[in-house]
Design a protein around this motif. Structure first.
Motif, PDB file in Angstrom:
ATOM      1  N   ALA A 191     -22.690 -84.596  42.030  1.00 58.08           N
ATOM      2  CA  ALA A 191     -22.362 -83.193  42.253  1.00 58.08           C
ATOM      3  C   ALA A 191     -23.085 -82.613  43.461  1.00 58.08           C
ATOM      4  O   ALA A 191     -22.661 -81.590  44.010  1.00 58.08           O
ATOM      5  CB  ALA A 191     -22.690 -82.383  41.003  1.00 58.08           C
ATOM      6  N   LYS A 192     -24.161 -83.231  43.882  1.00 56.84           N
ATOM      7  CA  LYS A 192     -24.913 -82.747  45.051  1.00 56.84           C
ATOM      8  C   LYS A 192     -24.263 -83.145  46.366  1.00 56.84           C
ATOM      9  O   LYS A 192     -24.640 -82.637  47.426  1.00 56.84           O
ATOM     10  CB  LYS A 192     -26.342 -83.297  45.001  1.00 56.84           C
ATOM     11  CG  LYS A 192     -27.127 -82.883  43.762  1.00 56.84           C
ATOM     12  CD  LYS A 192     -28.457 -83.622  43.698  1.00 56.84           C
ATOM     13  CE  LYS A 192     -29.195 -83.307  42.392  1.00 56.84           C
ATOM     14  NZ  LYS A 192     -30.456 -84.078  42.263  1.00 56.84           N
ATOM     15  N   GLU A 193     -23.300 -84.060  46.308  1.00 58.14           N
ATOM     16  CA  GLU A 193     -22.645 -84.571  47.512  1.00 58.14           C
ATOM     17  C   GLU A 193     -21.368 -83.782  47.811  1.00 58.14           C
ATOM     18  O   GLU A 193     -20.725 -83.254  46.902  1.00 58.14           O
ATOM     19  CB  GLU A 193     -22.275 -86.048  47.317  1.00 58.14           C
ATOM     20  CG  GLU A 193     -23.419 -86.958  46.944  1.00 58.14           C
ATOM     21  CD  GLU A 193     -24.356 -87.200  48.115  1.00 58.14           C
ATOM     22  OE1 GLU A 193     -23.887 -87.152  49.270  1.00 58.14           O
ATOM     23  OE2 GLU A 193     -25.553 -87.438  47.867  1.00 58.14           O
ATOM     24  N   PRO A 194     -20.968 -83.705  49.086  1.00 53.94           N
ATOM     25  CA  PRO A 194     -19.649 -83.126  49.392  1.00 53.94           C
ATOM     26  C   PRO A 194     -18.558 -83.978  48.758  1.00 53.94           C
ATOM     27  O   PRO A 194     -18.663 -85.201  48.717  1.00 53.94           O
ATOM     28  CB  PRO A 194     -19.590 -83.160  50.924  1.00 53.94           C
ATOM     29  CG  PRO A 194     -20.596 -84.189  51.325  1.00 53.94           C
ATOM     30  CD  PRO A 194     -21.678 -84.148  50.285  1.00 53.94           C
ATOM     31  N   HIS A 195     -17.538 -83.321  48.248  1.00 54.92           N
ATOM     32  CA  HIS A 195     -16.524 -84.014  47.454  1.00 54.92           C
ATOM     33  C   HIS A 195     -15.189 -84.029  48.182  1.00 54.92           C
ATOM     34  O   HIS A 195     -14.759 -83.022  48.755  1.00 54.92           O
ATOM     35  CB  HIS A 195     -16.369 -83.310  46.102  1.00 54.92           C
ATOM     36  CG  HIS A 195     -15.626 -84.103  45.087  1.00 54.92           C
ATOM     37  ND1 HIS A 195     -16.165 -85.198  44.447  1.00 54.92           N
ATOM     38  CD2 HIS A 195     -14.371 -83.973  44.593  1.00 54.92           C
ATOM     39  CE1 HIS A 195     -15.276 -85.697  43.604  1.00 54.92           C
ATOM     40  NE2 HIS A 195     -14.185 -84.964  43.680  1.00 54.92           N
ATOM     41  N   VAL A 196     -14.514 -85.189  48.163  1.00 60.95           N
ATOM     42  CA  VAL A 196     -13.163 -85.325  48.701  1.00 60.95           C
ATOM     43  C   VAL A 196     -12.193 -85.312  47.524  1.00 60.95           C
ATOM     44  O   VAL A 196     -12.259 -86.184  46.657  1.00 60.95           O
ATOM     45  CB  VAL A 196     -13.004 -86.631  49.516  1.00 60.95           C
ATOM     46  CG1 VAL A 196     -11.591 -86.711  50.093  1.00 60.95           C
ATOM     47  CG2 VAL A 196     -14.041 -86.707  50.624  1.00 60.95           C
ATOM     48  N   MET A 197     -11.307 -84.315  47.500  1.00 60.83           N
ATOM     49  CA  MET A 197     -10.408 -84.115  46.364  1.00 60.83           C
ATOM     50  C   MET A 197      -9.004 -84.609  46.682  1.00 60.83           C
ATOM     51  O   MET A 197      -8.421 -84.242  47.706  1.00 60.83           O
ATOM     52  CB  MET A 197     -10.348 -82.631  46.002  1.00 60.83           C
ATOM     53  CG  MET A 197      -9.416 -82.301  44.851  1.00 60.83           C
ATOM     54  SD  MET A 197     -10.068 -82.840  43.254  1.00 60.83           S
ATOM     55  CE  MET A 197     -11.406 -81.643  43.048  1.00 60.83           C
ATOM     56  N   LEU A 198      -8.459 -85.461  45.811  1.00 62.65           N
ATOM     57  CA  LEU A 198      -7.074 -85.907  45.934  1.00 62.65           C
ATOM     58  C   LEU A 198      -6.186 -84.965  45.132  1.00 62.65           C
ATOM     59  O   LEU A 198      -6.289 -84.891  43.906  1.00 62.65           O
ATOM     60  CB  LEU A 198      -6.918 -87.339  45.429  1.00 62.65           C
ATOM     61  CG  LEU A 198      -5.509 -87.921  45.508  1.00 62.65           C
ATOM     62  CD1 LEU A 198      -5.050 -88.049  46.958  1.00 62.65           C
ATOM     63  CD2 LEU A 198      -5.441 -89.278  44.807  1.00 62.65           C
ATOM     64  N   SER A 199      -5.308 -84.240  45.809  1.00 62.46           N
ATOM     65  CA  SER A 199      -4.411 -83.286  45.143  1.00 62.46           C
ATOM     66  C   SER A 199      -3.060 -83.952  44.912  1.00 62.46           C
ATOM     67  O   SER A 199      -2.078 -83.668  45.597  1.00 62.46           O
ATOM     68  CB  SER A 199      -4.253 -82.029  46.001  1.00 62.46           C
ATOM     69  OG  SER A 199      -5.494 -81.426  46.244  1.00 62.46           O
ATOM     70  N   LEU A 200      -3.021 -84.847  43.934  1.00 61.85           N
ATOM     71  CA  LEU A 200      -1.821 -85.637  43.688  1.00 61.85           C
ATOM     72  C   LEU A 200      -1.652 -85.846  42.197  1.00 61.85           C
ATOM     73  O   LEU A 200      -2.625 -86.159  41.497  1.00 61.85           O
ATOM     74  CB  LEU A 200      -1.941 -86.986  44.399  1.00 61.85           C
ATOM     75  CG  LEU A 200      -0.659 -87.747  44.725  1.00 61.85           C
ATOM     76  CD1 LEU A 200       0.242 -86.922  45.647  1.00 61.85           C
ATOM     77  CD2 LEU A 200      -0.999 -89.072  45.386  1.00 61.85           C
ATOM     78  N   ASP A 201      -0.397 -85.675  41.714  1.00 61.67           N
ATOM     79  CA  ASP A 201      -0.114 -85.774  40.281  1.00 61.67           C
ATOM     80  C   ASP A 201      -1.115 -84.921  39.504  1.00 61.67           C
ATOM     81  O   ASP A 201      -1.409 -83.804  39.900  1.00 61.67           O
ATOM     82  CB  ASP A 201      -0.123 -87.233  39.830  1.00 61.67           C
ATOM     83  CG  ASP A 201       1.097 -88.005  40.352  1.00 61.67           C
ATOM     84  OD1 ASP A 201       2.019 -87.354  40.874  1.00 61.67           O
ATOM     85  OD2 ASP A 201       1.114 -89.231  40.250  1.00 61.67           O
TER      86      ASP A 201
END
Length: 299
Positions: A191-201
């Motif tokens: 949670a402390k790291e920048p997050h890459v979010m996949l907006s799929l399904d």
């Protein structure tokens, strides 16, 4: 070793249903018939393949190993039967298939290639869209079958569903990241790291749900509908991601390494299934596609 193909079919059904009763219902036979078939198979092999639990049955370690062999044996037999068919007697006509975005380039591409090899004269058309719209097309008879990410709850009552596989979520990290030093990573550290979010399904919704359940609100640095973009961003250190094993590959398109680790806390699973309409007779081409899919379940 003198086991029969019928025993293999029953064993695979038990493994999929995780219960004798579920397998019997799927095969339309009695529970005692399923039990006897599996027991005879175990006797032939000299191995214990399943263990009974309060919730049903589970495969032993040997059972897990044999399951792969059993699937390959049935696949080989099916391919042999098709190859021996008299030329001109193969299937013709059309097959209309739906697929959700997350499985289009993974599970579906392999199933489609296998089906087309077995039925070269069938014209296949595919529609990629979200699960709700594909269910609508199935119910209206505009699609024969669909391969999709399926919900934990049952699909629409007008539809039938066969589970093809379950894939766990894992944490994706760039090669050499400090968190890769451990076999597992905690969500508090992630949670402390920048997050890459996949907006799929349903991936983004599932991700937000388990973050909320564990009391964390990570910073989303990037949001994208491209799995390849996620790989590239993670591999170059732009952020980390939590995604199902279904789409994991250890390299980005640029050749940078990506590592994955299970989380210390429990994470959800992605279920992939094949869905078709109940009631009216299933077209032969669709039935064949379902049969091929069941023999090549995602493991």
């Amino acid at each position: 070793m003198a086991f029969k193909l019928r025993q293999l079919q029953f064993f695979i059904a038990v493994a999929d249903a995780k219960s004798i009763s579920g397998a019997a219902q799927q095969l339309a036979v009695s529970q005692s018939t399923v039990t006897t078939a599996v027991q005879d198979l175990e006797a032939d092999l000299g191995l214990q393949l399943i263990e009974r639990t309060r919730r049903g049955v589970m495969l032993t370690h040997k059972g897990q190993l044999f399951l792969r062999h059993a699937s390959r044996i049935l696949e080989t037999v099916a391919d042999a039967r098709r190859s021996l068919a008299v030329e001109g007697e193969g299937a013709t006509g059309e097959l209309h298939v739906g697929v959700t975005s997350l499985v289009a380039g993974y599970v579906f591409s392999d199933l489609l290639a296998r089906y087309r090899r077995a039925n070269p004269a069938v014209t296949v058309s595919a529609v990629e869209d979200n699960r709700e719209y594909l269910e609508h097309l199935l119910i209206n008879g505009e699609l024969d079958v669909a391969v999709m990410v399926v919900p934990d709850q049952r699909v629409d009552q007008a539809l039938r569903m066969e589970l093809l596989g379950r894939m766990e979520y894992r944490v994706w990290l760039p090669h050499g990241h400090p968190l890769t030093a451990s076999d597992t990573v905690s969500l508090s550290d992630v949670a402390k790291e920048p997050h890459v979010m996949l907006s799929l399904d349903e991936v983004e919704e599932a991700t937000q749900t388990f973050w909320s359940e564990h009391g964390f609100r990570p910073k989303v640095a990037f949001r994208t509908r491209s799995v390849e973009a996620v790989r590239g961003l993670v591999a170059t250190g732009a952020g980390v991601a939590i995604l199902p094993d279904l789409v994991y590959r250890p390299w980005s398109l640029e050749g940078d390494r990506i590592e994955s680790r299970p989380a210390t806390e429990p994470l959800p699973s992605v279920h992939v299934g094949i869905v078709w309409r109940r009631g009216s007779g299933l077209p032969a081409n669709a039935s064949d596609f379902i049969g091929i899919s069941k023999m090549h379940r995602a493991r």
